[in-house]
Scaffold this motif. Structure first.
Motif, PDB file in Angstrom:
ATOM      1  N   PRO A  46      -8.781  15.335   6.734  1.00 34.09           N
ATOM      2  CA  PRO A  46      -9.715  14.407   7.983  1.00 34.09           C
ATOM      3  C   PRO A  46      -8.745  13.091   8.196  1.00 34.09           C
ATOM      4  O   PRO A  46      -9.167  12.320   9.126  1.00 34.09           O
ATOM      5  CB  PRO A  46     -10.936  14.100   7.224  1.00 34.09           C
ATOM      6  N   ALA A  47      -7.761  12.990   7.449  1.00 28.73           N
ATOM      7  CA  ALA A  47      -7.008  11.645   7.861  1.00 28.73           C
ATOM      8  C   ALA A  47      -5.829  12.053   8.681  1.00 28.73           C
ATOM      9  O   ALA A  47      -4.960  11.028   9.064  1.00 28.73           O
ATOM     10  CB  ALA A  47      -6.532  11.361   6.453  1.00 28.73           C
ATOM     11  N   GLU A  48      -5.686  13.196   9.364  1.00 30.26           N
ATOM     12  CA  GLU A  48      -5.029  13.416  10.486  1.00 30.26           C
ATOM     13  C   GLU A  48      -5.724  13.899  11.735  1.00 30.26           C
ATOM     14  O   GLU A  48      -6.657  14.701  11.609  1.00 30.26           O
ATOM     15  CB  GLU A  48      -4.112  14.722  10.089  1.00 30.26           C
ATOM     16  N   THR A  49      -5.644  13.101  12.926  1.00 33.02           N
ATOM     17  CA  THR A  49      -6.264  13.405  13.921  1.00 33.02           C
ATOM     18  C   THR A  49      -5.294  13.749  15.142  1.00 33.02           C
ATOM     19  O   THR A  49      -4.593  12.753  15.529  1.00 33.02           O
ATOM     20  CB  THR A  49      -7.083  11.954  14.311  1.00 33.02           C
ATOM     21  N   ILE A  64      -0.243  12.930  17.151  1.00 37.96           N
ATOM     22  CA  ILE A  64      -1.363  12.705  15.899  1.00 37.96           C
ATOM     23  C   ILE A  64      -1.313  11.266  15.308  1.00 37.96           C
ATOM     24  O   ILE A  64      -0.147  10.588  15.432  1.00 37.96           O
ATOM     25  CB  ILE A  64      -0.613  13.564  14.784  1.00 37.96           C
ATOM     26  N   LEU A  65      -2.262  10.915  15.195  1.00 42.47           N
ATOM     27  CA  LEU A  65      -2.765   9.760  14.360  1.00 42.47           C
ATOM     28  C   LEU A  65      -3.018  10.100  12.912  1.00 42.47           C
ATOM     29  O   LEU A  65      -3.602  11.087  12.687  1.00 42.47           O
ATOM     30  CB  LEU A  65      -3.752   8.840  14.748  1.00 42.47           C
ATOM     31  N   ARG A  66      -2.323   9.255  12.002  1.00 41.27           N
ATOM     32  CA  ARG A  66      -2.685   9.339  10.562  1.00 41.27           C
ATOM     33  C   ARG A  66      -3.287   8.002   9.948  1.00 41.27           C
ATOM     34  O   ARG A  66      -2.592   7.000  10.568  1.00 41.27           O
ATOM     35  CB  ARG A  66      -1.459   9.963   9.793  1.00 41.27           C
ATOM     36  N   GLN A  67      -3.916   8.295   8.999  1.00 46.51           N
ATOM     37  CA  GLN A  67      -4.431   7.199   8.121  1.00 46.51           C
ATOM     38  C   GLN A  67      -4.494   7.356   6.523  1.00 46.51           C
ATOM     39  O   GLN A  67      -4.215   8.855   6.363  1.00 46.51           O
ATOM     40  CB  GLN A  67      -5.822   6.736   8.399  1.00 46.51           C
ATOM     41  N   PRO A  68      -4.703   6.683   5.776  1.00 43.57           N
ATOM     42  CA  PRO A  68      -4.528   6.972   4.262  1.00 43.57           C
ATOM     43  C   PRO A  68      -5.663   8.142   4.084  1.00 43.57           C
ATOM     44  O   PRO A  68      -6.523   7.855   4.613  1.00 43.57           O
ATOM     45  CB  PRO A  68      -4.944   5.734   3.752  1.00 43.57           C
ATOM     46  N   PRO A  69      -5.363   8.778   3.146  1.00 44.44           N
ATOM     47  CA  PRO A  69      -3.990   9.003   2.508  1.00 44.44           C
ATOM     48  C   PRO A  69      -2.825   9.946   3.119  1.00 44.44           C
ATOM     49  O   PRO A  69      -1.990  10.121   2.514  1.00 44.44           O
ATOM     50  CB  PRO A  69      -4.706   9.999   1.209  1.00 44.44           C
ATOM     51  N   ALA A  70      -3.103  10.158   4.500  1.00 40.94           N
ATOM     52  CA  ALA A  70      -1.789  10.940   4.975  1.00 40.94           C
ATOM     53  C   ALA A  70      -1.035  10.189   5.675  1.00 40.94           C
ATOM     54  O   ALA A  70       0.136  10.683   6.237  1.00 40.94           O
ATOM     55  CB  ALA A  70      -2.626  11.943   6.181  1.00 40.94           C
ATOM     56  N   SER A  71      -1.035   8.666   5.518  1.00 45.04           N
ATOM     57  CA  SER A  71       0.018   7.940   5.847  1.00 45.04           C
ATOM     58  C   SER A  71       1.299   7.960   5.584  1.00 45.04           C
ATOM     59  O   SER A  71       1.327   8.351   4.162  1.00 45.04           O
ATOM     60  CB  SER A  71      -0.550   6.434   6.054  1.00 45.04           C
ATOM     61  N   PRO A  72       2.300   8.048   6.106  1.00 42.29           N
ATOM     62  CA  PRO A  72       3.795   8.068   5.639  1.00 42.29           C
ATOM     63  C   PRO A  72       3.759   6.524   4.617  1.00 42.29           C
ATOM     64  O   PRO A  72       3.201   5.550   4.657  1.00 42.29           O
ATOM     65  CB  PRO A  72       4.731   7.575   6.835  1.00 42.29           C
ATOM     66  N   ALA A  73       4.826   6.779   3.379  1.00 36.57           N
ATOM     67  CA  ALA A  73       5.178   5.726   2.783  1.00 36.57           C
ATOM     68  C   ALA A  73       5.199   4.256   3.520  1.00 36.57           C
ATOM     69  O   ALA A  73       4.799   3.132   2.806  1.00 36.57           O
ATOM     70  CB  ALA A  73       5.953   6.046   1.776  1.00 36.57           C
ATOM     71  N   TRP A  74       6.053   4.317   4.693  1.00 34.78           N
ATOM     72  CA  TRP A  74       6.220   2.894   5.303  1.00 34.78           C
ATOM     73  C   TRP A  74       4.812   2.351   5.944  1.00 34.78           C
ATOM     74  O   TRP A  74       5.082   1.229   6.386  1.00 34.78           O
ATOM     75  CB  TRP A  74       7.154   2.989   6.098  1.00 34.78           C
ATOM     76  N   ALA A  75       3.728   2.950   5.971  1.00 35.89           N
ATOM     77  CA  ALA A  75       2.672   2.320   6.657  1.00 35.89           C
ATOM     78  C   ALA A  75       1.682   1.899   5.635  1.00 35.89           C
ATOM     79  O   ALA A  75       1.332   2.545   4.627  1.00 35.89           O
ATOM     80  CB  ALA A  75       2.175   3.362   7.457  1.00 35.89           C
ATOM     81  N   PRO A  76       1.304   0.569   5.773  1.00 32.60           N
ATOM     82  CA  PRO A  76       0.250   0.074   4.691  1.00 32.60           C
ATOM     83  C   PRO A  76      -0.903   0.782   4.806  1.00 32.60           C
ATOM     84  O   PRO A  76      -1.351   1.320   6.190  1.00 32.60           O
ATOM     85  CB  PRO A  76       0.415  -1.537   5.178  1.00 32.60           C
TER      86      PRO A  76
END
Length: 165
Positions: A46-49, A64-76
């Motif tokens: 659900p963290a990938e849209t 695609i939009l991602r948010q935690p926990p699917a975010s890449p390491a470089w994204a806070p």
């Protein structure tokens, strides 16, 4: 022109399968759509849209939009990250990507109100994309990384409540 964003499901490949790119663009956009949707289906997160860009009733693009926990390491944790942006080659040059970026900021404000920035990584050789993002108020973070096809620059666009300034 009426441009809207339509949230897709991980099995909605058919909605965007007609979006063709030339070989170089496809590499910059993260590969073939079938592979991208295969990863979405495997993750079922659900963290990938996945989102279709729809202009005057026609699907012209995808990302695609991602948010935690699917975010890449470089994204806070306070960021939403954008991936795999593509505007079909037959729809390019009409301003759809720029309008999609503005609509994305609005979508994030409405659906991810705790997010304070939109981030992405772009290959340094992808000059059209770099020009697009600069025109959409993205700027460099100073972070670079090695991507699958070369050096990538991490860009950010702050999101503030109300209209961006």
């Amino acid at each position: 022109m009426n441009l809207v964003l339509k949230v897709l499901q991980a099995d909605d490949l058919g909605a965007v399968a007609h979006l063709r790119l030339d070989a170089a663009q496809e590499r910059f956009a993260g590969g073939k759509l079938g592979e991208i949707f295969g990863k979405l289906q495997a993750a079922r997160s659900p963290a990938e849209t996945p989102i279709a860009v729809v202009a005057d009733g026609a699907v012209v693009g995808f990302f695609i939009l991602r948010q935690p926990p699917a975010s890449p390491a470089w994204a806070p944790a306070s960021a939403v990250s954008l991936h795999n942006l593509r505007i079909g080659v037959s729809f390019q040059g009409r301003g759809y990507a720029r309008q999609a970026m503005e609509a994305t900021v609005d979508w994030i404000r409405d659906h991810r109100p705790l997010a304070d920035r939109l981030m992405l990584a772009v290959n340094e050789l992808n000059l059209p994309a770099l020009q697009l993002y600069a025109s959409c108020n993205f700027f460099g973070t100073g972070t670079t990384l090695e991507g699958p096809i070369g050096r990538q620059l991490v860009l950010v666009r702050p999101i503030v409540s109300g209209a961006d300034t």
